[in-house]
Motif scaffolding. Structure first.
Motif, short mmCIF file in Angstrom:
data_model
loop_
_atom_site.label_atom_id
_atom_site.label_comp_id
_atom_site.label_asym_id
_atom_site.label_seq_id
_atom_site.Cartn_x
_atom_site.Cartn_y
_atom_site.Cartn_z
N LEU A 208 0.83 -1.21 0.00
CA LEU A 208 0.00 0.00 0.00
C LEU A 208 0.86 1.25 0.00
O LEU A 208 0.48 2.27 -0.59
CB LEU A 208 -0.92 0.03 1.22
CG LEU A 208 -2.25 -0.69 1.18
CD1 LEU A 208 -3.07 -0.34 2.41
CD2 LEU A 208 -3.04 -0.38 -0.08
N HIS A 210 3.44 1.79 -1.56
CA HIS A 210 3.83 2.10 -2.94
C HIS A 210 2.67 2.71 -3.74
O HIS A 210 2.89 3.26 -4.82
CB HIS A 210 4.35 0.84 -3.63
CG HIS A 210 5.66 0.36 -3.10
ND1 HIS A 210 6.87 0.87 -3.52
CD2 HIS A 210 5.96 -0.56 -2.14
CE1 HIS A 210 7.86 0.27 -2.87
NE2 HIS A 210 7.33 -0.61 -2.02
N TYR A 211 1.45 2.58 -3.23
CA TYR A 211 0.28 3.19 -3.86
C TYR A 211 -0.08 4.54 -3.23
O TYR A 211 -1.09 5.13 -3.58
CB TYR A 211 -0.93 2.26 -3.73
CG TYR A 211 -1.00 1.17 -4.76
CD1 TYR A 211 -1.63 1.38 -6.00
CD2 TYR A 211 -0.44 -0.08 -4.53
CE1 TYR A 211 -1.70 0.38 -6.95
CE2 TYR A 211 -0.51 -1.09 -5.47
CZ TYR A 211 -1.14 -0.86 -6.68
OH TYR A 211 -1.20 -1.85 -7.61
N GLN A 214 -2.28 7.40 -4.76
CA GLN A 214 -2.81 6.89 -6.03
C GLN A 214 -4.13 6.14 -5.80
O GLN A 214 -4.49 5.82 -4.67
CB GLN A 214 -1.83 5.93 -6.69
CG GLN A 214 -0.45 6.50 -6.94
CD GLN A 214 0.50 5.45 -7.47
OE1 GLN A 214 0.15 4.65 -8.35
NE2 GLN A 214 1.71 5.42 -6.94
N GLN A 215 -4.81 5.84 -6.91
CA GLN A 215 -5.96 4.95 -6.83
C GLN A 215 -5.43 3.52 -6.77
O GLN A 215 -4.52 3.14 -7.51
CB GLN A 215 -6.87 5.10 -8.05
CG GLN A 215 -7.60 6.43 -8.14
CD GLN A 215 -6.73 7.55 -8.69
OE1 GLN A 215 -5.73 7.31 -9.38
NE2 GLN A 215 -7.08 8.78 -8.37
N ILE A 216 -6.02 2.74 -5.88
CA ILE A 216 -5.55 1.37 -5.70
C ILE A 216 -6.11 0.47 -6.80
O ILE A 216 -7.25 0.65 -7.26
CB ILE A 216 -5.95 0.84 -4.31
CG1 ILE A 216 -5.22 -0.45 -4.00
CG2 ILE A 216 -7.45 0.66 -4.19
CD1 ILE A 216 -5.37 -0.87 -2.54
N LYS A 264 -8.76 7.37 -3.51
CA LYS A 264 -7.32 7.60 -3.49
C LYS A 264 -6.80 7.16 -2.12
O LYS A 264 -7.44 7.42 -1.10
CB LYS A 264 -7.07 9.10 -3.69
CG LYS A 264 -5.83 9.46 -4.47
CD LYS A 264 -5.89 10.96 -4.75
CE LYS A 264 -4.64 11.43 -5.47
NZ LYS A 264 -4.67 12.88 -5.70
#
Length: 393
Positions: A208, A210-211, A214-216, A264
């Motif tokens: 997570l 790394h996300y 962002q949108q997962i 997000k």
């Protein structure tokens, strides 16, 4: 000792409603704040129970008989999620004490699980309870206590958990965060219900990170962990319920453009984010690809925790990648568009202007790493984080 901004709200709650639930992640200072405030409640003694201790938990084998002994006292019950059936008993006790003229300040409940999670296993206390959330240290809290020596980069890098931010060195802060993450996945999350292998949850938490910002993409994570799409969603909800992750929903106003519909994802504490990504010093952070997203998350989390309940927040993004990092909608039809930039001389993309027109923004801000406030083209204001937060307050 840093003065918590929530302190006055907590005191007001105790003085005005029968039950206050002070929620937030572990190790954020809920017990310290509760005991401080209890000393300031006039004409009332307080009793403290910690349900992590077997001795205190055993006292509530017959909770009604035990708790009825403390009329006209403030009962502070820590880790209340350990005793989910307690809420049913509290409802009756509150009404009994109310009939004897005790209308407020009966119970202060401390919990490490979210309001929604606690309510799933309790009878409603609607009209009798006020929920407050204590977060890690915010920029304004640290600034208020140490205005001359305030270093926002230290708070950003270490995060706001008291033991991490106040550690004697970056190395000690790092070790505390390492222990915190291990304890959370090995003990705290299983203790509060979900039985997920610790190694899998830690791996998911790291993925997570790394996300962040962002949108997962559930299918990508599911493939990596060899679990299903619904399982990934449940893991995400668990970390959200325990205050580790924030899901920001997309803007839902009227527009003819096709909008991205998935939330997000942000790790709520920047220090935990940096530990999971193995960013061991501020110098490493400055050269890391996550730099911009980390700063964005730090800024957005500080803004959201400063908002009153009269404001709503979301983000805006179309399938054509036109985007606004944060949209704030206020009680008087305010629509604020916020772009976050790490640069000391921020540049605005054409897409931000287009997006502001789409949502009919009434104010437009770029929050950047500098401190000077100045106008930009298109009626946009560049502003530092601290000044923006003070403006909100």
């Amino acid at each position: 000792m840093l003065e918590r901004i929530l302190k006055q709200n907590l005191l007001n709650g105790i003085e005005n409603v029968p039950v206050v639930a002070l929620l937030g992640p572990r190790q954020v200072g809920k017990t310290t704040l509760a005991l401080q405030v209890a000393e300031q409640v006039l004409n009332k003694k307080s009793v403290y129970l910690d349900l992590e201790l077997d001795t205190d938990l055993n006292k509530l084998d017959d909770p009604e008989s035990y708790l009825r002994r403390f009329e006209n006292q403030l009962l502070i019950i820590d880790e209340v999620q350990r005793k989910p059936d307690l809420f049913r008993i509290l409802r009756g006790l509150i009404d009994i004490r109310k009939r004897s003229g005790e209308n407020a300040g009966q119970f202060l409940l401390l919990g490490s699980a979210s309001r929604d999670l606690i309510q799933q296993s309790s009878e409603t206390l609607a009209g009798r309870i006020r929920y407050l959330e204590l977060t890690p240290f915010s920029v304004l809290e640290v600034l208020k206590t140490d205005r001359l020596g305030f270093n926002p980069e230290k708070l950003w890098f270490r995060g706001g958990f008291p033991n991490s931010y106040l550690a004697t060195s970056d190395d000690e802060s790092w070790e505390w965060r390492n222990d915190f993450i291990s304890t959370y996945v090995e003990r705290d999350i299983p203790l509060m219900g979900p039985q997920i292998p610790a190694s899998r949850m830690k791996r998911f938490w790291t993925m997570l990170a790394h996300y962040h910002g962002q949108q997962i993409i559930y299918s990508e994570l599911g493939k990596s962990l060899e679990v299903t799409h619904p399982t990934i969603k449940s893991y995400l909800d668990i970390l959200t319920d325990f205050y580790m992750v924030r899901q920001i929903q997309p803007w839902s106003g009227n527009t003819k453009k096709r909008l991205v519909k998935s939330p997000k994802i942000y790790l709520r504490d920047s220090g935990i984010l940096h530990k999971l990504l193995n960013i061991s010093s501020f110098e490493v952070l400055l050269g890391h690809p996550v730099l911009g997203a980390s700063w964005e998350g730090f800024v957005i989390e500080n803004i959201i925790v400063q908002l009153s309940s009269k404001w709503q927040y979301s983000y805006y993004r179309t399938t054509a990648q036109t985007e606004i990092d944060l949209v704030l909608e206020g009680p008087d039809n305010q629509v604020w568009a916020i772009e976050v930039k790490r640069s000391s001389s921020p540049k605005i993309s054409k897409g931000f202007y287009t997006a502001c027109d789409d949502i009919k923004a009434t104010s437009k801000f770029v929050i950047y790493s500098g401190s000077e406030r100045y106008p930009m083209s298109g009626q946009i204001e560049a502003i530092g984080l601290t000044e923006f937060l003070e403006m909100l307050g």
